[in-house]
Design a protein around this motif. Sequence first.
Motif, PDB file in Angstrom:
ATOM      1  N   GLN A 248       0.771  -0.982   0.145  1.00 15.33           N
ATOM      2  CA  GLN A 248      -0.097   0.104  -0.207  1.00 15.33           C
ATOM      3  C   GLN A 248       0.814   1.392  -0.060  1.00 15.33           C
ATOM      4  O   GLN A 248       0.329   2.369  -0.440  1.00 15.33           O
ATOM      5  CB  GLN A 248      -1.027  -0.066   1.406  1.00 15.33           C
ATOM      6  N   ASP A 249       2.059   1.114   0.484  1.00 13.64           N
ATOM      7  CA  ASP A 249       2.886   2.338   0.613  1.00 13.64           C
ATOM      8  C   ASP A 249       3.874   2.399  -0.564  1.00 13.64           C
ATOM      9  O   ASP A 249       4.781   3.027  -0.611  1.00 13.64           O
ATOM     10  CB  ASP A 249       3.769   2.358   1.878  1.00 13.64           C
ATOM     11  N   GLN A 250       3.669   1.572  -1.590  1.00 19.86           N
ATOM     12  CA  GLN A 250       4.660   1.564  -2.531  1.00 19.86           C
ATOM     13  C   GLN A 250       5.975   1.024  -2.642  1.00 19.86           C
ATOM     14  O   GLN A 250       6.621   1.336  -3.439  1.00 19.86           O
ATOM     15  CB  GLN A 250       4.669   2.923  -3.479  1.00 19.86           C
ATOM     16  N   GLN A 251       6.016   0.145  -1.475  1.00 26.07           N
ATOM     17  CA  GLN A 251       7.200  -0.281  -1.179  1.00 26.07           C
ATOM     18  C   GLN A 251       7.403  -1.741  -2.025  1.00 26.07           C
ATOM     19  O   GLN A 251       6.510  -2.413  -2.047  1.00 26.07           O
ATOM     20  CB  GLN A 251       7.445  -0.762   0.177  1.00 26.07           C
ATOM     21  N   SER A 276       9.334   5.788 -10.252  1.00 19.59           N
ATOM     22  CA  SER A 276       9.531   7.169 -10.218  1.00 19.59           C
ATOM     23  C   SER A 276       7.932   7.763 -10.174  1.00 19.59           C
ATOM     24  O   SER A 276       7.070   6.845 -10.091  1.00 19.59           O
ATOM     25  CB  SER A 276      10.030   7.773 -11.505  1.00 19.59           C
ATOM     26  N   ALA A 277       7.951   9.011  -9.546  1.00 25.83           N
ATOM     27  CA  ALA A 277       6.703   9.514  -9.540  1.00 25.83           C
ATOM     28  C   ALA A 277       6.013   9.819 -11.001  1.00 25.83           C
ATOM     29  O   ALA A 277       6.805   9.945 -11.667  1.00 25.83           O
ATOM     30  CB  ALA A 277       6.675  10.947  -8.856  1.00 25.83           C
ATOM     31  N   ALA A 278       4.998   9.964 -11.074  1.00 20.65           N
ATOM     32  CA  ALA A 278       4.149  10.212 -12.412  1.00 20.65           C
ATOM     33  C   ALA A 278       4.550  11.388 -13.103  1.00 20.65           C
ATOM     34  O   ALA A 278       4.724  12.528 -12.123  1.00 20.65           O
ATOM     35  CB  ALA A 278       2.538  10.086 -12.197  1.00 20.65           C
ATOM     36  N   ASP A 279       5.066  11.537 -14.262  1.00 22.91           N
ATOM     37  CA  ASP A 279       5.370  12.742 -14.791  1.00 22.91           C
ATOM     38  C   ASP A 279       3.900  13.620 -15.258  1.00 22.91           C
ATOM     39  O   ASP A 279       2.903  13.049 -14.834  1.00 22.91           O
ATOM     40  CB  ASP A 279       5.989  12.585 -16.135  1.00 22.91           C
ATOM     41  N   VAL A 280       4.344  14.561 -16.005  1.00 23.34           N
ATOM     42  CA  VAL A 280       3.043  15.549 -16.149  1.00 23.34           C
ATOM     43  C   VAL A 280       1.901  14.941 -17.100  1.00 23.34           C
ATOM     44  O   VAL A 280       0.732  15.217 -17.003  1.00 23.34           O
ATOM     45  CB  VAL A 280       3.349  16.741 -17.015  1.00 23.34           C
ATOM     46  N   GLU A 281       2.221  13.627 -17.980  1.00 27.39           N
ATOM     47  CA  GLU A 281       1.335  13.120 -18.388  1.00 27.39           C
ATOM     48  C   GLU A 281       0.701  11.719 -17.721  1.00 27.39           C
ATOM     49  O   GLU A 281      -0.102  10.960 -18.300  1.00 27.39           O
ATOM     50  CB  GLU A 281       2.247  12.650 -19.922  1.00 27.39           C
ATOM     51  N   GLY A 282       1.251  11.536 -16.741  1.00 31.73           N
ATOM     52  CA  GLY A 282       0.989  10.505 -15.678  1.00 31.73           C
ATOM     53  C   GLY A 282       1.745   9.113 -16.140  1.00 31.73           C
ATOM     54  O   GLY A 282       1.464   8.041 -15.468  1.00 31.73           O
TER      55      GLY A 282
END
Length: 314
Positions: A248-251, A276-282
């Motif tokens: 659930q914590d993205q581990q 990585s975190a999602a970019d501007v396009e997702g």
Amino acid sequence: MDPRKRTWIVVVLLGTAVAIGYAVMKQGDDGEQRSMVSATVELRNERMEPANEVADEQVEVARPVVSCRGNQLQVDTNADVESVCLGTLTTKYNGSVRSHQVATLATPQRWLRVEVAGGTILSAAWGGELRPDFYCQGAACKGITISRRDARGARVMTLERTQLMRAPSNEMSSVQASLQLSGQLTIPPEELPEFACADQGVSIVTSDSSSQTFCPLGGAGFELADDGTKRYRFTSLDGESIVVATDQDQQIRQVQFDGEVSLACRSFGCGSVRISAADVEGARRFTFAGTTLIDADSGQTNAVLNGSLILPPL
């Protein structure tokens, strides 16, 4: 005694002696003739034997052995077994289907085409012009196997008495119902088109020196479980997959590769994987930096993953 009787007795005795002598001479002549005939027959037989031996030697002439520097196939027909030398095998792509093609070096030129989807043989064909002369499809293509990749990424296709049936379009070989192909063909390392795996891809090197590049052309997506855990799946054209499971914590909880072998790492063993975190396009990028996966069952095989995969916007 009367002189006339004495003369008659002498004449009778002389006649008998002459008759006996003639009979003896005739018997001797016949014996010599029979002996000469027997000798002649034996002599003729002795003179013919060497000729028979020479004829046998001329019939038993060895067929020249064909030597090829590269690929070679043995073509077994009803009338003969022929060895042919082939050029370099090339691979064409049509979605998830690979078409491996190779042609003979000598004229008239003939060709072999084997179509594969993942590890499944779809079809095989042997022809001389545009249309196949002999072919097989699906389960009928027995005896065709493709090895794992070596350190360079090359593979070997083996045909072991693979039977191809006469194609309906084949009008030249109406008396030839089928043929068999045997041999080994080298599949060179694949050079994917530049656009095929742009800006992503993962190299996979196993402990037995097998090497390949994983490209997620088969698609990418994720599954969400009831407890909030996610499984991100990337699939190649060969049907191979890389699955990254998170909590659930993205581990990272597990990374698994399913292909020619099945390997995985769990929890802290997957510490070199980053999301990585999602970019501007997702879109999100999954990075593998020396990630080691092992065979959980035997522990004898492992692989190291390097590269990255992009999860498109969902």
